[in-house]
Scaffold this active site. Structure first.
Site, PDB file in Angstrom:
ATOM      1  N   ASP A  65       0.809  -1.224   0.000  1.00  0.00           N
ATOM      2  CA  ASP A  65       0.000   0.000   0.000  1.00  0.00           C
ATOM      3  C   ASP A  65       0.841   1.273   0.000  1.00  0.00           C
ATOM      4  O   ASP A  65       2.052   1.246   0.226  1.00  0.00           O
ATOM      5  CB  ASP A  65      -0.956   0.008   1.202  1.00  0.00           C
ATOM      6  CG  ASP A  65      -0.327  -0.584   2.457  1.00  0.00           C
ATOM      7  OD1 ASP A  65       0.901  -0.517   2.579  1.00  0.00           O
ATOM      8  OD2 ASP A  65      -1.063  -1.111   3.300  1.00  0.00           O
ATOM      9  N   ASN A 124      -7.532  -3.455  14.311  1.00  0.00           N
ATOM     10  CA  ASN A 124      -8.905  -3.795  13.911  1.00  0.00           C
ATOM     11  C   ASN A 124      -8.949  -4.969  12.931  1.00  0.00           C
ATOM     12  O   ASN A 124      -9.989  -5.241  12.333  1.00  0.00           O
ATOM     13  CB  ASN A 124      -9.588  -2.573  13.291  1.00  0.00           C
ATOM     14  CG  ASN A 124      -8.848  -2.064  12.048  1.00  0.00           C
ATOM     15  OD1 ASN A 124      -7.861  -2.663  11.625  1.00  0.00           O
ATOM     16  ND2 ASN A 124      -9.332  -0.988  11.469  1.00  0.00           N
ATOM     17  N   HIS A 147      -7.168  -5.177  10.112  1.00  0.00           N
ATOM     18  CA  HIS A 147      -6.918  -4.871   8.691  1.00  0.00           C
ATOM     19  C   HIS A 147      -5.618  -5.520   8.231  1.00  0.00           C
ATOM     20  O   HIS A 147      -4.687  -5.691   9.003  1.00  0.00           O
ATOM     21  CB  HIS A 147      -6.955  -3.364   8.395  1.00  0.00           C
ATOM     22  CG  HIS A 147      -5.779  -2.566   8.842  1.00  0.00           C
ATOM     23  ND1 HIS A 147      -5.872  -1.260   9.266  1.00  0.00           N
ATOM     24  CD2 HIS A 147      -4.454  -2.861   8.924  1.00  0.00           C
ATOM     25  CE1 HIS A 147      -4.667  -0.808   9.581  1.00  0.00           C
ATOM     26  NE2 HIS A 147      -3.794  -1.752   9.390  1.00  0.00           N
ATOM     27  N   GLU A 190      -9.792  -2.412   5.329  1.00  0.00           N
ATOM     28  CA  GLU A 190     -10.389  -2.124   6.628  1.00  0.00           C
ATOM     29  C   GLU A 190     -11.665  -2.946   6.855  1.00  0.00           C
ATOM     30  O   GLU A 190     -12.208  -3.524   5.913  1.00  0.00           O
ATOM     31  CB  GLU A 190     -10.733  -0.630   6.693  1.00  0.00           C
ATOM     32  CG  GLU A 190      -9.525   0.295   6.508  1.00  0.00           C
ATOM     33  CD  GLU A 190      -8.656   0.405   7.766  1.00  0.00           C
ATOM     34  OE1 GLU A 190      -8.658  -0.520   8.612  1.00  0.00           O
ATOM     35  OE2 GLU A 190      -7.956   1.421   7.895  1.00  0.00           O
TER      36      GLU A 190
HETATM   37  C1  F6R Z   1       1.485  -1.642   6.047  1.00  0.00           C
HETATM   38  C2  F6R Z   1       0.157  -2.230   6.135  1.00  0.00           C
HETATM   39  C3  F6R Z   1      -0.604  -2.267   7.403  1.00  0.00           C
HETATM   40  C4  F6R Z   1       0.242  -2.542   8.640  1.00  0.00           C
HETATM   41  C5  F6R Z   1      -0.601  -2.513   9.911  1.00  0.00           C
HETATM   42  C6  F6R Z   1       0.221  -2.724  11.154  1.00  0.00           C
HETATM   43  O1  F6R Z   1       1.996  -1.749   4.732  1.00  0.00           O
HETATM   44  O2  F6R Z   1      -0.317  -2.682   5.159  1.00  0.00           O
HETATM   45  O3  F6R Z   1      -1.603  -3.241   7.300  1.00  0.00           O
HETATM   46  O4  F6R Z   1       0.850  -3.797   8.495  1.00  0.00           O
HETATM   47  O5  F6R Z   1      -1.244  -1.279  10.004  1.00  0.00           O
HETATM   48  O6  F6R Z   1       1.086  -1.648  11.326  1.00  0.00           O
HETATM   49  P1  F6R Z   1       2.233  -1.691  12.435  1.00  0.00           P
HETATM   50  O7  F6R Z   1       3.203  -2.713  11.985  1.00  0.00           O
HETATM   51  O8  F6R Z   1       2.852  -0.305  12.402  1.00  0.00           O
HETATM   52  O9  F6R Z   1       1.583  -2.028  13.723  1.00  0.00           O
END
Ligand code: F6R
Length: 241
Positions: free
Chosen positions: A67, A136, A138, A143
């Site tokens: 992303d 959550n 995701h 989401e």
């Molecule tokens: C990042 C992504 C997100 C993160 C998730 C966890 O490329 O796709 O899904 O993996 O938000 O983020 P952290 O690792 O910062 O807790």
């Protein structure tokens, strides 16, 4: 799903790096799906170390990131382009032509997303996709109330995600509200998936991923249906299992 519960963040990172390194050693032109955020930082450090020790060669590897924030240019220090360059790519021998990250500023969103999907297909598909997970549930920026059939698309970030990611910005108002993200369908087409999670804040999301009902409210729950998923957890993230 294969579950690996390890002692701490360092062990989680080493395990993940070992899986990626062995993939690249066995298939030098592997296609890797990569994630950003705090979780994979230790894995990138470990892979850089293995590269410097001449254990692994990235010269033929192709990468696709999950992303990018919508509206951020590549040189914006909050962008995932900047993150990948400064936490991984500039330290290894990857060919910049083989690096793919969704474009956050391309005007025609539909064309942008279709191009990304086309490039993944032309590369032969993703061999190993690395995932982190949001509190959550995701994955990528898919989401809750996700459409499981979606491919790369523009997504609206959830309030919880915006709050959680505010830690990377000067203020919550600076956090972009949208992103371009690989869809669940794209993620599920990867041959192998490794999901990493550490810390107590992820324990509930992990419980729902592994033991919960498969539901669009918990996007990661769909991973229960993939044939080759390894979840690497530290003890805190595995606490509720
Ligand atoms: C990042 C992504 C997100 C993160 C998730 C966890 O490329 O796709 O899904 O993996 O938000 O983020 P952290 O690792 O910062 O807790």
């Amino acid at each position: 799903m294969e579950l690996l519960v390890v002692k701490d963040y360092e062990e989680m990172s080493k395990k993940a790096a070992a899986i990626i390194a062995s993939q690249v050693i066995i298939k030098p032109n592997s296609v890797l799906g990569l994630a950003t955020g705090d979780t994979p930082l230790g894995m990138y450090k470990e892979l850089i170390k293995r590269y410097k020790e001449n254990e692994v060669d990235f010269s033929k590897v192709k990468t696709f990131n999950l992303d990018e924030y919508y509206g951020l240019t590549k040189d914006n220090i909050q962008s995932y382009h900047f993150y990948m360059m400064n936490n991984f790519f500039k330290f290894i021998n990857i060919d910049s032509n083989n690096v793919n990250i969704p474009n956050g500023t391309y005007n025609d969103i539909e064309e942008n997303c279709l191009n990304y999907e086309r490039k993944i297909k032309e590369s032969g598909g993703i061999d190993v996709q690395v995932l982190g997970i949001g509190v959550n549930g995701h994955i990528g920026f898919n989401e809750p109330n996700v459409n499981f059939e979606a491919q790369t698309h523009l997504v609206n970030l959830d309030e919880k995600t915006i709050k959680s990611n505010a830690r990377f910005f000067n203020s919550i108002d600076e956090v972009p509200k949208q992103a371009i993200s690989m869809g669940i369908k794209t993620i599920l087409q990867s041959r192998k998936i490794i999901l990493l999670a550490n810390g107590e804040a992820k324990a509930e999301a992990i419980y729902n991923t592994v033991k919960g009902k498969i539901s669009p409210e918990v996007p990661s729950s769909i991973l229960q249906l993939h044939q080759n998923v390894t979840i690497i957890l530290d003890e805190s993230a595995a606490k509720l299992l």
